[in-house]
Design a protein around this motif. Structure first.
Motif, PDB file in Angstrom:
ATOM      1  N   ASP A   1       3.362  84.099   1.841  1.00 42.00           N
ATOM      2  CA  ASP A   1       3.723  82.975   0.965  1.00 42.00           C
ATOM      3  C   ASP A   1       5.182  82.654   1.251  1.00 42.00           C
ATOM      4  O   ASP A   1       5.980  83.561   1.504  1.00 42.00           O
ATOM      5  CB  ASP A   1       3.532  83.330  -0.521  1.00 42.00           C
TER       6      ASP A   1
ATOM      7  N   ASN B   1     -17.119  77.375  -5.354  1.00 39.27           N
ATOM      8  CA  ASN B   1     -17.580  78.500  -6.168  1.00 39.27           C
ATOM      9  C   ASN B   1     -18.668  78.178  -7.175  1.00 39.27           C
ATOM     10  O   ASN B   1     -19.468  79.045  -7.520  1.00 39.27           O
ATOM     11  CB  ASN B   1     -16.408  79.159  -6.893  1.00 39.27           C
TER      12      ASN B   1
ATOM     13  N   TYR C   1     -15.608  82.847 -14.416  1.00 37.18           N
ATOM     14  CA  TYR C   1     -15.166  82.158 -13.200  1.00 37.18           C
ATOM     15  C   TYR C   1     -14.884  83.148 -12.065  1.00 37.18           C
ATOM     16  O   TYR C   1     -15.329  82.957 -10.933  1.00 37.18           O
ATOM     17  CB  TYR C   1     -13.910  81.340 -13.520  1.00 37.18           C
TER      18      TYR C   1
ATOM     19  N   LYS D   1     -11.147  74.505  -1.066  1.00 37.54           N
ATOM     20  CA  LYS D   1     -11.481  73.087  -1.001  1.00 37.54           C
ATOM     21  C   LYS D   1     -10.338  72.276  -1.587  1.00 37.54           C
ATOM     22  O   LYS D   1      -9.598  72.829  -2.401  1.00 37.54           O
ATOM     23  CB  LYS D   1     -12.775  72.765  -1.754  1.00 37.54           C
TER      24      LYS D   1
ATOM     25  N   ARG E   1       6.418  85.575  -4.619  1.00 39.56           N
ATOM     26  CA  ARG E   1       4.954  85.673  -4.518  1.00 39.56           C
ATOM     27  C   ARG E   1       4.529  86.610  -3.383  1.00 39.56           C
ATOM     28  O   ARG E   1       3.529  87.309  -3.504  1.00 39.56           O
ATOM     29  CB  ARG E   1       4.347  84.278  -4.383  1.00 39.56           C
TER      30      ARG E   1
ATOM     31  N   ASN F   1      -3.381  71.744  -0.093  1.00 32.99           N
ATOM     32  CA  ASN F   1      -4.277  71.011   0.807  1.00 32.99           C
ATOM     33  C   ASN F   1      -3.624  70.573   2.124  1.00 32.99           C
ATOM     34  O   ASN F   1      -4.275  70.566   3.169  1.00 32.99           O
ATOM     35  CB  ASN F   1      -4.801  69.748   0.106  1.00 32.99           C
TER      36      ASN F   1
ATOM     37  N   SER G   1      -1.135  82.333   1.214  1.00 34.04           N
ATOM     38  CA  SER G   1      -0.708  81.729  -0.055  1.00 34.04           C
ATOM     39  C   SER G   1      -1.186  82.529  -1.254  1.00 34.04           C
ATOM     40  O   SER G   1      -2.380  82.790  -1.422  1.00 34.04           O
ATOM     41  CB  SER G   1      -1.152  80.269  -0.179  1.00 34.04           C
TER      42      SER G   1
HETATM   43  N1  LIG Z   1     -12.266  76.570  -5.861  1.00 32.78           N
HETATM   44  C1  LIG Z   1     -11.607  76.295  -6.962  1.00 32.78           C
HETATM   45  O1  LIG Z   1     -12.181  76.288  -8.071  1.00 32.78           O
HETATM   46  C2  LIG Z   1     -10.136  76.006  -6.881  1.00 32.78           C
HETATM   47  C3  LIG Z   1      -9.338  76.109  -8.027  1.00 32.78           C
HETATM   48  C4  LIG Z   1      -7.962  75.890  -7.879  1.00 32.78           C
HETATM   49  C5  LIG Z   1      -7.424  75.544  -6.645  1.00 32.78           C
HETATM   50  N2  LIG Z   1      -8.248  75.430  -5.579  1.00 32.78           N
HETATM   51  C6  LIG Z   1      -7.697  75.062  -4.254  1.00 32.78           C
HETATM   52  O2  LIG Z   1      -6.935  76.164  -3.776  1.00 32.78           O
HETATM   53  C7  LIG Z   1      -5.808  75.710  -3.039  1.00 32.78           C
HETATM   54  C8  LIG Z   1      -4.563  76.330  -3.636  1.00 32.78           C
HETATM   55  O3  LIG Z   1      -4.448  75.920  -4.984  1.00 32.78           O
HETATM   56  P1  LIG Z   1      -3.659  76.812  -6.060  1.00 32.78           P
HETATM   57  O4  LIG Z   1      -3.987  76.245  -7.391  1.00 32.78           O
HETATM   58  O5  LIG Z   1      -3.869  78.251  -5.790  1.00 32.78           O
HETATM   59  O6  LIG Z   1      -2.172  76.405  -5.666  1.00 32.78           O
HETATM   60  P2  LIG Z   1      -0.818  77.023  -6.202  1.00 32.78           P
HETATM   61  O7  LIG Z   1       0.133  75.889  -6.307  1.00 32.78           O
HETATM   62  O8  LIG Z   1      -1.063  77.935  -7.379  1.00 32.78           O
HETATM   63  O9  LIG Z   1      -0.385  77.983  -5.000  1.00 32.78           O
HETATM   64  C9  LIG Z   1      -0.068  77.491  -3.730  1.00 32.78           C
HETATM   65  C10 LIG Z   1       0.800  78.555  -3.041  1.00 32.78           C
HETATM   66  O10 LIG Z   1       1.007  78.164  -1.691  1.00 32.78           O
HETATM   67  C11 LIG Z   1       2.294  78.596  -1.318  1.00 32.78           C
HETATM   68  N3  LIG Z   1       2.738  77.918  -0.100  1.00 32.78           N
HETATM   69  C12 LIG Z   1       3.292  76.693   0.043  1.00 32.78           C
HETATM   70  N4  LIG Z   1       3.596  76.466   1.342  1.00 32.78           N
HETATM   71  C13 LIG Z   1       3.207  77.587   2.037  1.00 32.78           C
HETATM   72  C14 LIG Z   1       3.254  77.972   3.411  1.00 32.78           C
HETATM   73  N5  LIG Z   1       3.772  77.165   4.366  1.00 32.78           N
HETATM   74  N6  LIG Z   1       2.777  79.188   3.744  1.00 32.78           N
HETATM   75  C15 LIG Z   1       2.248  80.026   2.822  1.00 32.78           C
HETATM   76  N7  LIG Z   1       2.197  79.707   1.497  1.00 32.78           N
HETATM   77  C16 LIG Z   1       2.668  78.515   1.118  1.00 32.78           C
HETATM   78  C17 LIG Z   1       3.125  78.266  -2.559  1.00 32.78           C
HETATM   79  O11 LIG Z   1       4.368  78.942  -2.574  1.00 32.78           O
HETATM   80  C18 LIG Z   1       2.178  78.746  -3.657  1.00 32.78           C
HETATM   81  O12 LIG Z   1       2.385  80.112  -3.966  1.00 32.78           O
HETATM   82  C19 LIG Z   1      -5.847  74.195  -3.093  1.00 32.78           C
HETATM   83  O13 LIG Z   1      -6.427  73.683  -1.932  1.00 32.78           O
HETATM   84  C20 LIG Z   1      -6.734  73.884  -4.291  1.00 32.78           C
HETATM   85  O14 LIG Z   1      -7.422  72.659  -4.193  1.00 32.78           O
HETATM   86  C21 LIG Z   1      -9.584  75.668  -5.657  1.00 32.78           C
END
Ligand SMILES: NC(=O)c1ccc[n+]([C@@H]2O[C@H](COP(=O)([O-])OP(=O)(O)OC[C@H]3O[C@@H](n4cnc5c(N)ncnc54)[C@H](O)[C@@H]3O)[C@@H](O)[C@H]2O)c1
Length: 402
Positions: A45, A134, A340, A106, A50, A85, A12
Motif C-alpha cells: 500500500d 461477492n 458479508y 470490481k 496501511r 479502480n 492495497s
Molecule cells: N466487492 C465489494 O462488495 C466491494 C466493496 C467495496 C469496494 N470494492 C472495490 O474494491 C476496490 C477497493 O475499494 P476499497 O473500498 O477497499 O478502497 P479504499 O479506499 O478503502 O482502499 C484503497 C487503498 O488503496 C491504496 N492505494 C492507492 N494507490 C495505491 C498504489 N499505487 N499501490 C497500492 N495501494 C494503493 C490506498 O492507500 C488505500 O489503502 C475498489 O475497486 C472498489 O470498487 C468492492
C-alpha cells in the motif's frame, strides 16, 4: 492430509484488502476438507500506515509501498488486487504478465476497454482470475439460481433489481476517489450496478438490450485524500470539488435467448444517495409459476411464492438453511445468519479451489467484461436516449451451473 500451502500477495490494504485477508485466514477453518492453507506473504500500500497494518494486524510476513514487489515475489502464487479502480487494469495486466493468478475487485478498470485489456492479458498468460462479485456467493442467491434453472418459477417473464445504498446520502459525504472519473470511471453504475448486473447474469442469463438514464444528485463534495479515510466519511467545512460521475442510474433491460432468460425483461436501479435503505441490494424474479425476492439487508432469507391455485397464495418467508449454497459450512442450522465477510470466504474458496486444480466455480474476467459492457451500454443509452443492443459475452460462468 498434507495441506497445500498457497502463497498470497495483497495489493492495497483498504476496506477490501482487509476483507480479502480475513477471507484467506478463515478458509482452512471453514473448508478443512479442501486441504488449502493460504500463507499471507506480502502486502503493498502506498500508505506506510496501511502497509504496517498489514504486517502488525493482518499477519502478512512483510510489506512494501510498491506493488511491483508483490508481483515480483517468487513466493507469491496468487494476488488479491484491492486497489482503487484506476489501478485495476495496470495491476491486472502486470499480474498476468508475472504469471500470477489474481482475485480482482470490481469494477475491473474504469470501463469496458480497460476491462477487456485485462481479459486479453489474462488469456494471453493463461492465468486464473476471480472477480469480487461477492453477492452471487450468498446461499440465497445460489438457491434462487437453482429455482430459476430447474423451472420452479416457470418461464421467467420479468425482473426487478435495485442496489440502493446511503453511503453518500449526506451532502458533505467525502469526495473519495469513487467520485472522480479519472480514478473510478463511472459512479454508481460501476460501483453498485455492476454487482446487480452480475446477479442477473448469474441467476437469469445474459442481458441483451439496455435503455439507461443517470443523474448526479450532489454536484460538489468535500475533498478526501487517498488512503486517509473512506467514502463513508462526512467532512464539515472542507474544500469542495466537483463530483464527476453519477449518483443514480436506472435502466430497462431485455435478456438474451438463453435457456432461462428468453423473452424476459425488467428494470434495474442503483443509487449511492438513497435515504432510508442502508444497503438494500435486492433482486426480484417473476415467472409464470412463481416468483422470488431477496434483499442483502436480510441476506439469510428469501420471499418465495410458488403456484397460482389454493387459498394460501402469496409469499412465504424461507430462511436459508443447510442445502442452500455453502450455508452448512458456516452454520449448522437455519436462523443463525451468515454475513458479508462470509461471502468473501466463499469467494476465496472458489478462487483457490480452482487454483489448485479443483472445481472451477469461481467468477472470472469474462463475467467482469459482460458486466462492464452492460454498464457501458447504459452510459451510451443515457447520452443518446436510444436502446443499445449487446451480443452475449463468451466464457462467462453465468450459464454454466444450475
Ligand atoms: N466487492 C465489494 O462488495 C466491494 C466493496 C467495496 C469496494 N470494492 C472495490 O474494491 C476496490 C477497493 O475499494 P476499497 O473500498 O477497499 O478502497 P479504499 O479506499 O478503502 O482502499 C484503497 C487503498 O488503496 C491504496 N492505494 C492507492 N494507490 C495505491 C498504489 N499505487 N499501490 C497500492 N495501494 C494503493 C490506498 O492507500 C488505500 O489503502 C475498489 O475497486 C472498489 O470498487 C468492492
Amino acid at each position: 492430509m498434507t495441506a497445500r500451502t498457497v502463497g498470497v500477495g495483497l495489493i492495497s490494504v483498504g476496506w477490501m484488502g482487509k476483507v480479502h485477508s480475513r477471507a484467506y485466514q478463515a478458509l482452512p477453518v471453514v473448508y478443512p476438507e479442501l486441504g488449502i492453507k493460504p500463507r499471507l506473504i506480502i502486502a503493498a500500500d502506498t500508505s506506510q500506515e496501511r502497509a504496517d497494518y498489514a504486517v502488525d494486524v493482518l499477519g502478512f510476513e512483510r510489506s512494501t509501498l510498491d506493488y511491483h514487489e508483490v508481483l515480483a515475489d517468487p513466493e507469491v502464487e496468487v494476488v488479491s488486487i484491492c486497489a482503487p479502480n484506476f489501478l485495476h487494469a495496470e495491476i491486472g495486466i502486470a499480474a498476468a504478465k508475472a504469471g500470477k493468478a489474481f482475485w480482482i475487485e470490481k469494477p475491473v478498470g474504469r470501463g469496458v476497454v480497460e476491462t477487456m485489456s485485462v481479459q486479453a492479458a489474462a488469456a494471453e498468460a493463461d492465468v486464473l482470475t476471480t472477480i469480487g462479485f461477492n453477492y452471487r456467493n450468498a446461499p440465497a442467491i445460489e438457491h434462487i439460481k437453482t429455482l430459476v434453472a430447474d423451472g420452479s418459477l416457470g418461464r421467467v417473464t420479468n425482473v426487478h433489481g435495485r442496489m440502493f445504498a446511503d453511503y453518500s446520502s449526506e451532502p458533505n459525504g467525502a469526495l473519495s476517489w469513487r467520485f472522480i472519473r479519472g480514478l473510478a470511471g463511472s459512479g454508481v453504475l460501476g460501483d453498485l450496478m455492476g454487482h446487480l448486473i452480475d446477479l442477473m447474469h448469474y441467476t437469469v442469463g445474459p442481458i441483451s438490450d439496455v435503455n439507461g438514464m443517470t443523474k448526479t444528485v450532489y454536484t460538489e463534495r468535500p475533498v478526501l485524500q487517498m488512503g486517509q479515510g473512506t467514502h463513508f466519511d462526512v467532512i464539515e467545512g472542507g474544500e469542495m470539488k466537483a463530483v464527476e460521475n453519477e449518483d443514480y442510474a436506472a435502466m430497462m433491460v431485455k435478456f438474451a435467448d438463453s435457456a432461462q432468460g428468453a423473452g424476459a425483461m425488467g428494470t434495474l436501479e442503483a443509487s449511492r444517495v438513497a435515504v432510508g435503505p442502508r444497503a438494500s441490494y435486492a433482486i426480484e424474479i417473476y415467472g409464470t409459476e412463481g416468483s422470488v425476492k431477496w434483499d442483502f439487508e436480510n441476506m439469510n432469507e428469501i420471499q418465495l411464492a410458488i403456484g397460482r391455485k389454493g387459498v394460501h397464495l402469496g409469499y412465504q418467508r424461507v430462511m436459508v438453511a443447510p442445502g442452500f449454497g455453502d450455508f452448512d459450512h458456516f452454520q449448522p442450522g437455519a436462523g443463525t445468519g451468515m454475513s458479508y465477510d462470509d461471502l468473501k470466504v466463499i469467494e476465496a474458496k472458489k478462487f483457490l479451489e480452482a487454483f489448485v486444480g479443483g472445481q472451477a466455480l469461481n467468477s472470472n474476467i469474462n463475467d467482469a467484461v459482460a458486466a462492464a459492457r452492460v454498464v457501458s451500454a447504459a452510459e451510451t443509452s443515457a447520452d443518446s436516449g436510444a436502446w443499445v443492443t449487446l451480443s452475449a459475452e463468451a466464457g462467462t460462468t453465468a450459464a454454466l451451473r444450475a
